[in-house]
Design a protein around this motif. Structure first.
Motif, PDB file in Angstrom:
ATOM      1  N   SER A 205      44.963 -69.209 -26.233  1.00  0.00           N
ATOM      2  CA  SER A 205      44.459 -68.640 -25.002  1.00  0.00           C
ATOM      3  C   SER A 205      45.011 -69.106 -23.721  1.00  0.00           C
ATOM      4  CB  SER A 205      43.073 -69.094 -25.125  1.00  0.00           C
ATOM      5  OG  SER A 205      42.280 -68.893 -26.210  1.00  0.00           O
ATOM      6  N   MET A 206      46.018 -70.059 -23.826  1.00  0.00           N
ATOM      7  CA  MET A 206      46.653 -70.757 -22.488  1.00  0.00           C
ATOM      8  C   MET A 206      47.678 -69.651 -21.930  1.00  0.00           C
ATOM      9  SD  MET A 206      47.830 -74.312 -23.217  1.00  0.00           S
ATOM     10  CE  MET A 206      46.637 -75.599 -24.213  1.00  0.00           C
ATOM     11  N   ALA A 207      47.697 -69.607 -20.736  1.00  0.00           N
ATOM     12  CA  ALA A 207      48.704 -68.949 -19.942  1.00  0.00           C
ATOM     13  C   ALA A 207      49.956 -69.656 -20.347  1.00  0.00           C
ATOM     14  CB  ALA A 207      48.617 -69.188 -18.475  1.00  0.00           C
ATOM     15  N   LYS A 208      51.181 -68.765 -20.543  1.00  0.00           N
ATOM     16  CA  LYS A 208      52.324 -69.287 -21.116  1.00  0.00           C
ATOM     17  C   LYS A 208      53.204 -70.026 -19.890  1.00  0.00           C
ATOM     18  CE  LYS A 208      53.124 -65.967 -24.806  1.00  0.00           C
ATOM     19  NZ  LYS A 208      53.958 -64.861 -25.323  1.00  0.00           N
ATOM     20  N   HIS A 209      52.956 -69.587 -18.586  1.00  0.00           N
ATOM     21  CA  HIS A 209      53.581 -70.025 -17.588  1.00  0.00           C
ATOM     22  C   HIS A 209      52.607 -70.632 -16.679  1.00  0.00           C
ATOM     23  CE1 HIS A 209      57.537 -68.371 -18.906  1.00  0.00           C
ATOM     24  NE2 HIS A 209      56.759 -67.305 -19.236  1.00  0.00           N
ATOM     25  N   LYS A 210      53.105 -71.292 -15.405  1.00  0.00           N
ATOM     26  CA  LYS A 210      52.041 -71.815 -14.330  1.00  0.00           C
ATOM     27  C   LYS A 210      51.277 -70.697 -13.743  1.00  0.00           C
ATOM     28  CE  LYS A 210      52.341 -73.826  -9.550  1.00  0.00           C
ATOM     29  NZ  LYS A 210      52.904 -73.977  -8.412  1.00  0.00           N
ATOM     30  N   ILE A 211      49.785 -71.122 -13.808  1.00  0.00           N
ATOM     31  CA  ILE A 211      48.908 -70.312 -13.212  1.00  0.00           C
ATOM     32  C   ILE A 211      48.923 -70.176 -11.779  1.00  0.00           C
ATOM     33  CG2 ILE A 211      46.235 -69.933 -12.966  1.00  0.00           C
ATOM     34  CD1 ILE A 211      45.984 -71.669 -15.474  1.00  0.00           C
ATOM     35  N   GLN A 212      49.049 -69.021 -11.192  1.00  0.00           N
ATOM     36  CA  GLN A 212      49.110 -68.654 -10.050  1.00  0.00           C
ATOM     37  C   GLN A 212      48.208 -68.979  -9.303  1.00  0.00           C
ATOM     38  OE1 GLN A 212      52.706 -68.389  -8.651  1.00  0.00           O
ATOM     39  NE2 GLN A 212      52.958 -68.973 -10.686  1.00  0.00           N
ATOM     40  N   SER A 213      48.154 -69.524  -8.206  1.00  0.00           N
ATOM     41  CA  SER A 213      47.086 -69.614  -7.207  1.00  0.00           C
ATOM     42  C   SER A 213      46.569 -68.343  -6.352  1.00  0.00           C
ATOM     43  CB  SER A 213      46.962 -70.609  -6.044  1.00  0.00           C
ATOM     44  OG  SER A 213      48.327 -70.694  -5.418  1.00  0.00           O
ATOM     45  N   SER A 214      47.373 -67.511  -6.328  1.00  0.00           N
ATOM     46  CA  SER A 214      47.344 -66.292  -5.760  1.00  0.00           C
ATOM     47  C   SER A 214      46.373 -65.372  -6.458  1.00  0.00           C
ATOM     48  CB  SER A 214      48.608 -65.675  -5.667  1.00  0.00           C
ATOM     49  OG  SER A 214      49.406 -65.428  -6.703  1.00  0.00           O
ATOM     50  N   PRO A 217      40.076 -67.488  -7.552  1.00  0.00           N
ATOM     51  CA  PRO A 217      39.685 -68.668  -8.286  1.00  0.00           C
ATOM     52  C   PRO A 217      39.834 -68.580  -9.656  1.00  0.00           C
ATOM     53  CG  PRO A 217      38.118 -67.325  -6.763  1.00  0.00           C
ATOM     54  CD  PRO A 217      39.211 -66.741  -6.907  1.00  0.00           C
ATOM     55  N   LEU A 218      39.952 -69.762 -10.389  1.00  0.00           N
ATOM     56  CA  LEU A 218      40.271 -69.735 -11.818  1.00  0.00           C
ATOM     57  C   LEU A 218      38.778 -69.936 -12.478  1.00  0.00           C
ATOM     58  CD1 LEU A 218      42.569 -70.305 -14.076  1.00  0.00           C
ATOM     59  CD2 LEU A 218      42.190 -72.566 -13.619  1.00  0.00           C
ATOM     60  N   ASP A 219      38.810 -68.934 -13.524  1.00  0.00           N
ATOM     61  CA  ASP A 219      37.706 -69.045 -14.521  1.00  0.00           C
ATOM     62  C   ASP A 219      38.074 -69.060 -15.833  1.00  0.00           C
ATOM     63  OD1 ASP A 219      35.254 -68.480 -15.870  1.00  0.00           O
ATOM     64  OD2 ASP A 219      35.481 -66.339 -15.441  1.00  0.00           O
ATOM     65  N   MET A 220      38.048 -70.384 -16.711  1.00  0.00           N
ATOM     66  CA  MET A 220      38.551 -70.753 -17.812  1.00  0.00           C
ATOM     67  C   MET A 220      37.463 -70.874 -18.681  1.00  0.00           C
ATOM     68  SD  MET A 220      41.589 -73.314 -18.208  1.00  0.00           S
ATOM     69  CE  MET A 220      42.934 -72.285 -17.684  1.00  0.00           C
ATOM     70  N   ARG A 221      37.555 -70.779 -19.853  1.00  0.00           N
ATOM     71  CA  ARG A 221      36.535 -71.179 -21.096  1.00  0.00           C
ATOM     72  C   ARG A 221      37.290 -72.437 -22.002  1.00  0.00           C
ATOM     73  NH1 ARG A 221      32.193 -69.561 -23.577  1.00  0.00           N
ATOM     74  NH2 ARG A 221      32.042 -70.140 -26.009  1.00  0.00           N
ATOM     75  N   LEU A 222      36.446 -73.353 -22.002  1.00  0.00           N
ATOM     76  CA  LEU A 222      36.910 -74.697 -22.708  1.00  0.00           C
ATOM     77  C   LEU A 222      36.117 -74.595 -24.055  1.00  0.00           C
ATOM     78  CD1 LEU A 222      37.138 -77.532 -19.962  1.00  0.00           C
ATOM     79  CD2 LEU A 222      38.907 -75.931 -20.845  1.00  0.00           C
ATOM     80  N   ASN A 223      36.922 -74.813 -25.286  1.00  0.00           N
ATOM     81  CA  ASN A 223      36.130 -74.778 -26.449  1.00  0.00           C
ATOM     82  C   ASN A 223      35.881 -76.321 -26.788  1.00  0.00           C
ATOM     83  OD1 ASN A 223      36.644 -72.182 -26.605  1.00  0.00           O
ATOM     84  ND2 ASN A 223      37.934 -72.378 -28.682  1.00  0.00           N
ATOM     85  N   GLN A 224      34.799 -76.673 -27.485  1.00  0.00           N
ATOM     86  CA  GLN A 224      34.643 -78.041 -27.934  1.00  0.00           C
ATOM     87  C   GLN A 224      35.548 -78.563 -29.037  1.00  0.00           C
ATOM     88  OE1 GLN A 224      30.422 -78.542 -28.839  1.00  0.00           O
ATOM     89  NE2 GLN A 224      30.509 -80.787 -28.415  1.00  0.00           N
ATOM     90  N   VAL A 225      35.965 -79.843 -28.809  1.00  0.00           N
ATOM     91  CA  VAL A 225      36.864 -80.534 -29.841  1.00  0.00           C
ATOM     92  C   VAL A 225      36.170 -80.654 -31.132  1.00  0.00           C
ATOM     93  CG1 VAL A 225      38.501 -82.379 -30.194  1.00  0.00           C
ATOM     94  CG2 VAL A 225      38.394 -81.534 -28.105  1.00  0.00           C
TER      95      VAL A 225
END
Length: 329
Positions: A205-214, A217-225
């Motif tokens: 689910s991760m971006a392959k490269h650096k997330i661009q601030s342009s 706002p960053l909306d990201m879902r975290l799963n429970q370990v």
């Protein structure tokens, strides 16, 4: 057979989440080298000690795990931990006769290095009149003792250091350690002092490269370990003696949370501590009560008394195991 009664079957939902975590995690680098080191270490320390009994082996986890936000990671979420408790505890376990697998965060505090300067290692050295490098006289005693103790542990083959950074590395190596220690039975111990992430971003689910601030706002879902302590107790090393830690900021819920961890994960001891006072005092929660442990003064380690209590508890656990063996024979 396990006096701690941690061998019941895992729920299907947990089993599925654990399998999914490992199946989708990035491959562990140097896994074959780690496996070789572990096997050699276990083989060497599973033989009888000088006193005639098997050597006790403890895996001390130390430092905090990171959660990468990109596959080619620039940003990550970190868990607070200096690694001081794990490093100090390793020293006292070794002093008590244990062989130690030190599973530690890269760059965190190391055994026998706790008193080196934080700002720069160069503070311990000075140039002589002939431009030779020598240890400052004021620090020579500390440095010589640290070097001597560390070399003693390494030369005796009773200290194995395995590093990690991410939550993926940590859990993959922990699984390898636990399965390697399974043949030790009750002579194995796990001392879970690492600050392990509760949430993570699945690799796919991760971006392959650096997330661009342009992008805004960053909306990201975290799963429970997945709760790997349950898996360790019931499948990876079911007969090992296990200690976990519970850190809270609210003293009103601390003991309640520690007691829940005891029952949920079948721990033998849960060390409860508050963020504000964790360096000076802890409460060791067991199945028959709790023990308050405090450092004697500013120069003493609370870990020294903790390890004495745990060594005694482990001895009683081993005796209980021997009694059950005799009862079945």
């Amino acid at each position: 057979m396990d006096p701690g009664n941690g061998s019941d079957i895992l729920p299907e939902e947990l089993t599925a989440s654990v399998e999914s975590f490992f199946d989708t995690a990035p491959p562990l680098q140097d896994s074959s080298l780690i496996s070789h080191k572990l096997q050699a270490f276990i083989d060497r320390n599973s033989k009888s000690s000088e006193g005639g009994g098997p050597v006790r082996v403890v895996c001390v986890t130390s430092g905090g795990t990171t959660v990468p936000l990109e596959q080619r990671c620039v940003r990550y979420i970190d868990n607070f931990s200096s690694g001081h408790r794990g490093a100090a505890s390793t020293e006292y376990f070794f002093k008590a006769g244990y062989a130690v697998i030190f599973l530690h965060r890269r760059g965190s505090c190391q055994p026998y290095c706790r008193y080196l300067p934080e700002d720069s290692f160069l503070d311990f050295f000075e140039l002589g009149e002939d431009s030779s490098i020598q240890v400052c006289q004021s620090h020579s005693t500390i440095v010589k003792k640290a070097i001597g103790d560390y070399q003693n542990a390494v030369e005796r083959g009773q200290l194995l250091k395995l590093p990690f950074t991410t939550i993926f590395e940590y859990l993959q190596v922990l699984r390898m350690v636990a399965i390697s220690m399974r043949p030790l039975g009750p002579y194995g111990m796990f001392y879970h002092a690492a600050a392990v992430s509760d949430f993570y971003v699945p690799w796919e689910s991760m971006a392959k490269h650096k997330i661009q601030s342009s992008s805004g706002p960053l909306d990201m879902r975290l799963n429970q370990v997945p709760k790997m302590l349950s898996v360790l107790r019931k499948e990876w090393a079911p007969m090992a003696f296990c200690i976990s830690f519970k850190l809270e900021t609210d003293g009103n819920i601390l003991l309640q949370k520690a007691d829940m961890a005891m029952k949920k994960y079948h721990m033998h001891v849960v060390v409860a501590n508050l963020l504000a006072t964790y360096k000076r005092e802890v409460i060791m929660v067991t199945d028959n009560g709790s023990i308050n442990v405090c450092s004697q003064d500013e120069y003493s380690d609370v870990e020294e008394e903790m390890i004495k209590i745990l060594v005694d508890r482990h001895s009683k656990y081993l005796e209980q195991y021997r009694i059950e063996i005799i009862g079945l024979s």
